[in-house]
Design a protein around this motif. Structure first.
Motif, PDB file in Angstrom:
ATOM      1  N   THR A 116       0.837  -1.202   0.000  1.00 41.24           N
ATOM      2  CA  THR A 116       0.000   0.000   0.000  1.00 41.24           C
ATOM      3  C   THR A 116       0.870   1.249   0.000  1.00 41.24           C
ATOM      4  O   THR A 116       0.618   2.191  -0.759  1.00 41.24           O
ATOM      5  CB  THR A 116      -0.943   0.001   1.228  1.00 41.24           C
ATOM      6  OG1 THR A 116      -1.726  -1.182   1.213  1.00 41.24           O
ATOM      7  CG2 THR A 116      -1.842   1.223   1.228  1.00 41.24           C
ATOM      8  N   TYR A 117       1.891   1.249   0.836  1.00 40.68           N
ATOM      9  CA  TYR A 117       2.831   2.373   0.867  1.00 40.68           C
ATOM     10  C   TYR A 117       3.517   2.537  -0.486  1.00 40.68           C
ATOM     11  O   TYR A 117       3.670   3.656  -0.987  1.00 40.68           O
ATOM     12  CB  TYR A 117       3.905   2.155   1.942  1.00 40.68           C
ATOM     13  CG  TYR A 117       3.457   2.473   3.335  1.00 40.68           C
ATOM     14  CD1 TYR A 117       3.329   3.782   3.763  1.00 40.68           C
ATOM     15  CD2 TYR A 117       3.187   1.455   4.237  1.00 40.68           C
ATOM     16  CE1 TYR A 117       2.936   4.078   5.049  1.00 40.68           C
ATOM     17  CE2 TYR A 117       2.791   1.737   5.529  1.00 40.68           C
ATOM     18  CZ  TYR A 117       2.667   3.054   5.929  1.00 40.68           C
ATOM     19  OH  TYR A 117       2.271   3.343   7.205  1.00 40.68           O
ATOM     20  N   GLU A 118       3.944   1.428  -1.054  1.00 33.57           N
ATOM     21  CA  GLU A 118       4.672   1.484  -2.320  1.00 33.57           C
ATOM     22  C   GLU A 118       3.801   2.041  -3.437  1.00 33.57           C
ATOM     23  O   GLU A 118       4.236   2.909  -4.200  1.00 33.57           O
ATOM     24  CB  GLU A 118       5.202   0.097  -2.690  1.00 33.57           C
ATOM     25  CG  GLU A 118       6.312  -0.366  -1.771  1.00 33.57           C
ATOM     26  CD  GLU A 118       6.672  -1.831  -1.968  1.00 33.57           C
ATOM     27  OE1 GLU A 118       5.951  -2.561  -2.700  1.00 33.57           O
ATOM     28  OE2 GLU A 118       7.674  -2.260  -1.376  1.00 33.57           O
ATOM     29  N   ARG A 119       2.558   1.544  -3.546  1.00 34.33           N
ATOM     30  CA  ARG A 119       1.650   2.039  -4.589  1.00 34.33           C
ATOM     31  C   ARG A 119       1.339   3.519  -4.384  1.00 34.33           C
ATOM     32  O   ARG A 119       1.331   4.306  -5.331  1.00 34.33           O
ATOM     33  CB  ARG A 119       0.363   1.218  -4.614  1.00 34.33           C
ATOM     34  CG  ARG A 119       0.524  -0.130  -5.287  1.00 34.33           C
ATOM     35  CD  ARG A 119      -0.820  -0.784  -5.557  1.00 34.33           C
ATOM     36  NE  ARG A 119      -1.598  -1.038  -4.346  1.00 34.33           N
ATOM     37  CZ  ARG A 119      -1.549  -2.155  -3.631  1.00 34.33           C
ATOM     38  NH1 ARG A 119      -0.760  -3.126  -3.997  1.00 34.33           N
ATOM     39  NH2 ARG A 119      -2.293  -2.301  -2.562  1.00 34.33           N
ATOM     40  N   ALA A 120       1.082   3.892  -3.153  1.00 33.29           N
ATOM     41  CA  ALA A 120       0.779   5.296  -2.865  1.00 33.29           C
ATOM     42  C   ALA A 120       1.975   6.187  -3.179  1.00 33.29           C
ATOM     43  O   ALA A 120       1.821   7.296  -3.713  1.00 33.29           O
ATOM     44  CB  ALA A 120       0.372   5.459  -1.400  1.00 33.29           C
ATOM     45  N   ALA A 121       3.178   5.716  -2.878  1.00 29.31           N
ATOM     46  CA  ALA A 121       4.384   6.498  -3.161  1.00 29.31           C
ATOM     47  C   ALA A 121       4.580   6.677  -4.662  1.00 29.31           C
ATOM     48  O   ALA A 121       4.912   7.771  -5.129  1.00 29.31           O
ATOM     49  CB  ALA A 121       5.608   5.834  -2.540  1.00 29.31           C
ATOM     50  N   VAL A 122       4.351   5.621  -5.436  1.00 31.24           N
ATOM     51  CA  VAL A 122       4.498   5.719  -6.888  1.00 31.24           C
ATOM     52  C   VAL A 122       3.490   6.716  -7.459  1.00 31.24           C
ATOM     53  O   VAL A 122       3.840   7.585  -8.274  1.00 31.24           O
ATOM     54  CB  VAL A 122       4.348   4.329  -7.556  1.00 31.24           C
ATOM     55  CG1 VAL A 122       4.198   4.447  -9.060  1.00 31.24           C
ATOM     56  CG2 VAL A 122       5.529   3.454  -7.206  1.00 31.24           C
ATOM     57  N   VAL A 123       2.244   6.612  -7.024  1.00 27.91           N
ATOM     58  CA  VAL A 123       1.213   7.553  -7.492  1.00 27.91           C
ATOM     59  C   VAL A 123       1.560   8.974  -7.058  1.00 27.91           C
ATOM     60  O   VAL A 123       1.469   9.921  -7.845  1.00 27.91           O
ATOM     61  CB  VAL A 123      -0.186   7.135  -6.974  1.00 27.91           C
ATOM     62  CG1 VAL A 123      -1.218   8.228  -7.230  1.00 27.91           C
ATOM     63  CG2 VAL A 123      -0.622   5.830  -7.615  1.00 27.91           C
TER      64      VAL A 123
END
Length: 152
Positions: A116-123
């Protein structure tokens, strides 16, 4: 109020120098800082097309630098407050994003998944890059056309 300092975004570099003692000076600094934060936040949502990138800020600095050291110090303070506000936007790469995730975890009572952190960071990073490109391109266009926004 600080109406003698009004520029395009409500903040400028007018002759608002006043001498005061230590405690009155601290109080004036606090009230002026609060006014700058309030005006910046309010006018950013009212006129988002006037936001500037590093390119636009550099162009404004060249104008401000010609007005002397007091104007440069005032500009540095305004820029510092504006960057602090920007940093509180709830996008994951920024501090506001970390605060948002901490609040979500507190409400949920457990940590969020790393994915979740990774996806949010990419976005979030993609949104930041898009913002920098769009605003930077507009700043270049404005400089080329001679329409750079500089406080009065």
């Amino acid at each position: 109020t600080h109406t003698d300092c009004i520029g395009h975004l409500g903040v400028g570099f007018g002759a608002a120098t006043a001498h005061a003692g230590f405690l009155p000076g601290v109080w004036k600094g606090i009230t002026y800082s609060w006014w700058v934060v309030h005006e910046t936040a309010t006018r950013t949502f009212q006129t988002p097309n006037q936001a500037q990138s590093v390119i636009g800020v550099g162009q404004v600095y060249t104008e401000v630098a010609s007005r002397g050291i007091a104007a440069v110090l005032a500009f540095s303070g305004l820029l510092s407050l504006a960057l602090a506000l920007f940093n509180l936007i709830p996008i994951p790469p920024l501090d506001g994003g970390h605060i948002l995730f901490a609040v979500i975890e507190r409400i949920k009572g457990r940590a969020l998944a790393t994915s979740t952190y990774e996806r949010a960071a990419v976005v979030g990073i993609a949104l930041m890059l898009l913002l920098f490109v769009v605003v930077g391109w507009r700043d270049i266009f404005n400089i080329y056309n001679g329409t750079v926004l500089v406080g009065k």
